[in-house]
Design a protein around this motif. Structure first.
Motif, PDB file in Angstrom:
ATOM      1  N   SER A 202      33.152  46.137  41.079  1.00 48.82           N
ATOM      2  CA  SER A 202      34.566  45.792  41.192  1.00 48.82           C
ATOM      3  C   SER A 202      34.847  44.382  40.696  1.00 48.82           C
ATOM      4  O   SER A 202      34.059  43.451  40.933  1.00 48.82           O
ATOM      5  N   GLU A 203      35.973  44.207  40.039  1.00 46.27           N
ATOM      6  CA  GLU A 203      36.371  42.858  39.648  1.00 46.27           C
ATOM      7  C   GLU A 203      36.635  41.998  40.877  1.00 46.27           C
ATOM      8  O   GLU A 203      36.460  40.779  40.832  1.00 46.27           O
ATOM      9  N   VAL A 204      37.002  42.616  41.991  1.00 45.51           N
ATOM     10  CA  VAL A 204      37.203  41.862  43.228  1.00 45.51           C
ATOM     11  C   VAL A 204      35.882  41.235  43.684  1.00 45.51           C
ATOM     12  O   VAL A 204      35.844  40.090  44.141  1.00 45.51           O
ATOM     13  N   MET A 205      34.793  41.988  43.541  1.00 44.04           N
ATOM     14  CA  MET A 205      33.467  41.432  43.858  1.00 44.04           C
ATOM     15  C   MET A 205      33.160  40.239  42.966  1.00 44.04           C
ATOM     16  O   MET A 205      32.710  39.184  43.437  1.00 44.04           O
ATOM     17  N   ARG A 219      44.627  33.237  43.429  1.00 40.49           N
ATOM     18  CA  ARG A 219      45.095  33.074  42.051  1.00 40.49           C
ATOM     19  C   ARG A 219      44.389  34.041  41.116  1.00 40.49           C
ATOM     20  O   ARG A 219      45.023  34.701  40.281  1.00 40.49           O
ATOM     21  N   ARG A 220      43.063  34.140  41.276  1.00 41.69           N
ATOM     22  CA  ARG A 220      42.292  35.046  40.424  1.00 41.69           C
ATOM     23  C   ARG A 220      42.663  36.505  40.671  1.00 41.69           C
ATOM     24  O   ARG A 220      42.753  37.306  39.727  1.00 41.69           O
ATOM     25  N   LEU A 221      42.855  36.865  41.941  1.00 39.23           N
ATOM     26  CA  LEU A 221      43.273  38.237  42.247  1.00 39.23           C
ATOM     27  C   LEU A 221      44.605  38.542  41.574  1.00 39.23           C
ATOM     28  O   LEU A 221      44.806  39.618  40.991  1.00 39.23           O
ATOM     29  N   GLY A 222      45.525  37.593  41.636  1.00 40.41           N
ATOM     30  CA  GLY A 222      46.816  37.788  40.991  1.00 40.41           C
ATOM     31  C   GLY A 222      46.717  37.948  39.494  1.00 40.41           C
ATOM     32  O   GLY A 222      47.522  38.653  38.866  1.00 40.41           O
ATOM     33  N   ASP A 223      45.697  37.330  38.877  1.00 39.08           N
ATOM     34  CA  ASP A 223      45.512  37.381  37.425  1.00 39.08           C
ATOM     35  C   ASP A 223      44.946  38.713  36.933  1.00 39.08           C
ATOM     36  O   ASP A 223      44.910  38.969  35.722  1.00 39.08           O
ATOM     37  N   MET A 224      44.461  39.545  37.846  1.00 35.86           N
ATOM     38  CA  MET A 224      43.837  40.807  37.415  1.00 35.86           C
ATOM     39  C   MET A 224      44.864  41.713  36.735  1.00 35.86           C
ATOM     40  O   MET A 224      45.981  41.885  37.229  1.00 35.86           O
ATOM     41  N   ILE A 225      44.466  42.304  35.619  1.00 35.37           N
ATOM     42  CA  ILE A 225      45.314  43.271  34.922  1.00 35.37           C
ATOM     43  C   ILE A 225      45.007  44.653  35.476  1.00 35.37           C
ATOM     44  O   ILE A 225      43.843  45.088  35.480  1.00 35.37           O
ATOM     45  N   VAL A 226      46.054  45.345  35.945  1.00 33.46           N
ATOM     46  CA  VAL A 226      45.849  46.643  36.593  1.00 33.46           C
ATOM     47  C   VAL A 226      46.354  47.808  35.758  1.00 33.46           C
ATOM     48  O   VAL A 226      45.942  48.961  35.962  1.00 33.46           O
ATOM     49  N   LEU A 517      38.726  44.069  30.100  1.00 36.70           N
ATOM     50  CA  LEU A 517      39.126  42.685  30.356  1.00 36.70           C
ATOM     51  C   LEU A 517      39.193  42.444  31.859  1.00 36.70           C
ATOM     52  O   LEU A 517      40.004  43.071  32.555  1.00 36.70           O
ATOM     53  N   SER A 518      38.345  41.572  32.364  1.00 36.26           N
ATOM     54  CA  SER A 518      38.406  41.135  33.757  1.00 36.26           C
ATOM     55  C   SER A 518      39.075  39.766  33.777  1.00 36.26           C
ATOM     56  O   SER A 518      38.416  38.721  33.845  1.00 36.26           O
ATOM     57  N   ALA A 519      40.403  39.786  33.692  1.00 38.06           N
ATOM     58  CA  ALA A 519      41.160  38.542  33.514  1.00 38.06           C
ATOM     59  C   ALA A 519      41.100  37.659  34.749  1.00 38.06           C
ATOM     60  O   ALA A 519      41.171  36.435  34.652  1.00 38.06           O
ATOM     61  N   GLY A 520      40.973  38.256  35.942  1.00 38.52           N
ATOM     62  CA  GLY A 520      40.885  37.465  37.161  1.00 38.52           C
ATOM     63  C   GLY A 520      39.522  36.820  37.324  1.00 38.52           C
ATOM     64  O   GLY A 520      39.410  35.636  37.641  1.00 38.52           O
ATOM     65  N   ALA A 521      38.474  37.605  37.092  1.00 39.52           N
ATOM     66  CA  ALA A 521      37.114  37.065  37.175  1.00 39.52           C
ATOM     67  C   ALA A 521      36.869  36.063  36.065  1.00 39.52           C
ATOM     68  O   ALA A 521      36.128  35.099  36.228  1.00 39.52           O
ATOM     69  N   GLY A 522      37.482  36.310  34.908  1.00 32.07           N
ATOM     70  CA  GLY A 522      37.338  35.385  33.794  1.00 32.07           C
ATOM     71  C   GLY A 522      36.227  35.744  32.847  1.00 32.07           C
ATOM     72  O   GLY A 522      35.508  34.866  32.366  1.00 32.07           O
ATOM     73  N   PHE A 523      36.064  37.044  32.560  1.00 35.61           N
ATOM     74  CA  PHE A 523      35.141  37.462  31.506  1.00 35.61           C
ATOM     75  C   PHE A 523      35.553  38.813  30.949  1.00 35.61           C
ATOM     76  O   PHE A 523      36.369  39.529  31.546  1.00 35.61           O
ATOM     77  N   VAL A 524      35.008  39.126  29.776  1.00 32.95           N
ATOM     78  CA  VAL A 524      35.227  40.416  29.135  1.00 32.95           C
ATOM     79  C   VAL A 524      33.949  41.226  29.277  1.00 32.95           C
ATOM     80  O   VAL A 524      32.854  40.732  28.983  1.00 32.95           O
ATOM     81  N   VAL A 525      34.065  42.460  29.761  1.00 34.42           N
ATOM     82  CA  VAL A 525      32.905  43.335  29.945  1.00 34.42           C
ATOM     83  C   VAL A 525      32.727  44.207  28.706  1.00 34.42           C
ATOM     84  O   VAL A 525      33.683  44.852  28.259  1.00 34.42           O
ATOM     85  N   ALA A 526      31.520  44.216  28.152  1.00 36.94           N
ATOM     86  CA  ALA A 526      31.173  45.101  27.040  1.00 36.94           C
ATOM     87  C   ALA A 526      30.197  46.144  27.561  1.00 36.94           C
ATOM     88  O   ALA A 526      29.084  45.807  27.975  1.00 36.94           O
ATOM     89  N   ILE A 527      30.626  47.397  27.578  1.00 38.13           N
ATOM     90  CA  ILE A 527      29.790  48.480  28.110  1.00 38.13           C
ATOM     91  C   ILE A 527      28.983  49.071  26.956  1.00 38.13           C
ATOM     92  O   ILE A 527      29.546  49.587  25.990  1.00 38.13           O
ATOM     93  N   CYS A 528      27.666  48.968  27.063  1.00 34.50           N
ATOM     94  CA  CYS A 528      26.764  49.290  25.949  1.00 34.50           C
ATOM     95  C   CYS A 528      25.887  50.485  26.287  1.00 34.50           C
ATOM     96  O   CYS A 528      25.311  50.553  27.378  1.00 34.50           O
ATOM     97  N   GLY A 529      25.752  51.400  25.335  1.00 35.00           N
ATOM     98  CA  GLY A 529      24.883  52.550  25.531  1.00 35.00           C
ATOM     99  C   GLY A 529      25.398  53.455  26.630  1.00 35.00           C
ATOM    100  O   GLY A 529      26.596  53.582  26.861  1.00 35.00           O
ATOM    101  N   GLY A 530      24.481  54.081  27.356  1.00 32.99           N
ATOM    102  CA  GLY A 530      24.869  55.076  28.357  1.00 32.99           C
ATOM    103  C   GLY A 530      24.998  54.526  29.754  1.00 32.99           C
ATOM    104  O   GLY A 530      24.757  55.246  30.722  1.00 32.99           O
TER     105      GLY A 530
END
Length: 558
Positions: A202-205, A219-226, A517-530
């Motif tokens: 979870s991005e909350v984690m 602030r970070r929670l508010g920044d999350m894109i849902v 995009l995890s805008a609240g956490a402040g990183f972009v997740v790239a899901i690779c492979g399976g």
């Protein structure tokens, strides 16, 4: 010779009241919020009061790629913390909390093992202080409020096809990866596709583990894109007006948990994002608090150094202004043999050739960590069946890589088996050799950041990012997110995305299947492979062997 199980050893622990453990770090009893007699949360007022104190030395423990033979990264982290205290240093450890999913699945718990454990082991591996339940509740409150907003007229004009906020559960349950919600008629809302991730993804984690205080958390929670509208403009958590209530649910979870090792040394156990699908480190607030209270802080990063250490260094250290003084890379003779092609059933026989054949996996991790400018020492986590010739083979190989390897017997002997390693790590940390720098600059493009990790850490020829994903990354850059680091979601078992490719493979590419995009956490997740953000249970889950015995004690946890 019959060895006691981890849970049997933990049950025999002579625990001290948590106030005594706090006193070792000069935490007064009134600043500890006890959960029973052996665990407590540290108050935010106390954390605020120590911010002017100097920082201790940060030591990161990472490992080779995990194998079924076992590596023992958390065990080594705990053993090193105990070892430093045993040689007269003021040290604390910082590790992650355990997820119920892998506890009942295949991986097991996260409290260490043998005579290098954190206790209470049963509590830590189950509900502990309720942090994960709070994160699950906060995350799913937002899910409910999104669907409720759509049901009552959808004032924000959310495109129901573009709700990107999935639900979470702290359990391995493949049946929930892709679901349909709101079936059953008008009263239940508008049917749509949805799905569940495991809570540790979870991005909350991630936010709880990166936030500096409650204000930063909200602030970070508010920044999350849902979600997105039909014009593809983002809808944020604060637009749903959920950030305040979510912060309330997370108020206690935000405070670090203090427990103890078997040798009654202080341990902060807080947060727990997976390293294969999230950033894999304990909370910033726990690490930074520990650094204010101890001269040496030993922390770990999840799975192998290609995942956990890379994210610790490129995400956590970048965001929190941290810099490790020394990195310990954990390896085992058994894992070297497995990387060298030996089947698990045959690991008991001496095979120096297989050890040598498997060492390139360790060598690549050493080289990678050194590329961050940090001194490296290898910890050989000792197993009873290891022979002197096999151990020497690892030591010789590591020496050829310009590093040193030290045999560690903490699993069997606790701090007494870790004296040499603790002494050497303290020397390295005190020598201020570290010239830490991140792998890539903030202003590099997102696609290039992904490709840089694929080439420089995994040693792939390139990252395969198709035109649609490149366009999405470019769109995020245009929206102001281009300076974010990237969090690679990839199998932990190999440098490649093929878990069967052990050792140090070359001549492969890293396919990127999805970006988030995890805008609240402040990183972009790239899901690779399976890779799956909701794991499944194995054919024979650990849950089948977990039970209460006749004395009412828990059996089967490991």
């Amino acid at each position: 010779m019959a060895f006691k199980t981890d849970i049997e050893i933990a049950r025999e622990a002579k625990k001290r009241p948590i106030q005594e453990i706090g006193a070792k770090l000069d935490i007064a009893p009134e600043h500890l919020l006890p959960y029973g007699h052996d665990k407590a949360k540290v108050s935010q007022d106390f954390i605020n009061s120590v911010q002017d104190q100097a920082d201790g030395k940060l030591i990161l423990v990472t490992a080779i790629n995990p194998t079924p033979a076992g590596e023992g990264k958390t065990t080594t982290t705990v053993g090193l913390g105990d070892g430093l205290n045993a040689i007269g240093k003021k040290a604390a450890i910082c590790i992650r909390e355990a997820s119920l999913g892998p506890n009942f699945g295949m991986k097991g718990g996260a409290a260490g093992g043998g005579y290098a454990q954190v206790v209470p082991m049963e509590d830590m591996n189950l509900h502990f202080t309720g942090d994960f339940h709070a994160i699950t509740s906060a995350h799913n409150l937002l899910s409910a409020m999104i669907d409720n907003h759509i049901y009552w007229g959808n004032e924000l004009e959310i495109d129901q096809r573009r709700v990107v906020w999935r639900r979470v559960l702290d359990m391995n349950d493949r049946a929930l990866r892709q679901i349909t919600t709101s079936l059953g008629g008008v009263a239940n809302g508008f049917p749509r596709e949805a799905g569940f991730d495991i809570t540790v993804a979870s991005e909350v984690m991630a936010i709880l583990c990166l936030a500096s205080d409650l204000d930063d958390l909200q602030r970070r929670l508010g920044d999350m894109i849902v979600a997105y509208r039909r014009d593809k403009s983002p809808v944020y958590c604060r637009d749903i007006k959920a950030d305040g209530a979510m912060t309330v649910l997370l108020k206690d979870a935000m405070q670090p948990n203090l427990v103890q090792t078997l040798e009654n040394n202080p341990a902060f156990v807080h947060g727990g994002p997976f390293a294969n699908i999230a950033h894999g480190c304990n909370s910033v607030i726990a690490t930074k608090t520990a650094l204010k209270l101890a001269d040496y802080v030993v922390t770990e990063a999840g799975f192998g150094a290609d995942l956990g250490a890379e994210k610790f260094l490129n995400i956590k250290c970048r965001k929190a202004g941290l810099a490790p003084s020394c990195v310990v890379v954990v390896a085992t003779v058994r894992a070297m043999k497995m990387n060298g092609g030996v089947a698990k059933a045959d690991l008991g026989a001496e095979n120096v050739d297989a050890v040598n054949a498997g060492c390139p996996n360790l060598g690549r991790h050493i080289e990678n960590v050194k590329s961050f400018g940090v001194p490296v020492v290898v910890g050989i986590n000792h197993f009873a069946g290891d022979t002197d010739a096999e151990v020497q083979a690892v030591k010789d190989y590591v020496a050829s890589q310009g590093a040193e390897a030290i045999l560690c017997k903490h699993w069997a002997d606790g701090s007494a088996g870790m004296t040499e390693m603790a002494t050497r790590v303290a020397e390295i940390a005190d020598s201020d050799q570290s010239k830490f720098e991140v792998l890539y600059p903030d202003d590099m493009s997102l696609a290039d950041k992904i490709d840089t990790i694929a080439r420089k850490i995994y040693r792939a020829d390139r990252a395969e990012i198709d035109g649609k994903l490149r366009a999405q990354l470019k769109e995020w850059e245009d929206q102001g997110y281009g300076n974010l680091p990237v969090c690679m979601a990839k199998t932990q078992y190999s440098f490649s995305t093929d878990p069967s490719q052990r050792g140090a493979p070359t001549g492969f590419t890293i396919p990127v299947n999805e970006v988030r995009l995890s805008a609240g956490a402040g990183f972009v997740v790239a899901i690779c492979g399976g890779i799956m953000t909701m794991p499944g249970l194995p054919r024979v889950p650990s849950a089948e062997n977990i039970r209460l015995n006749d004395e009412g004690n828990i059996e089967g946890l490991f």
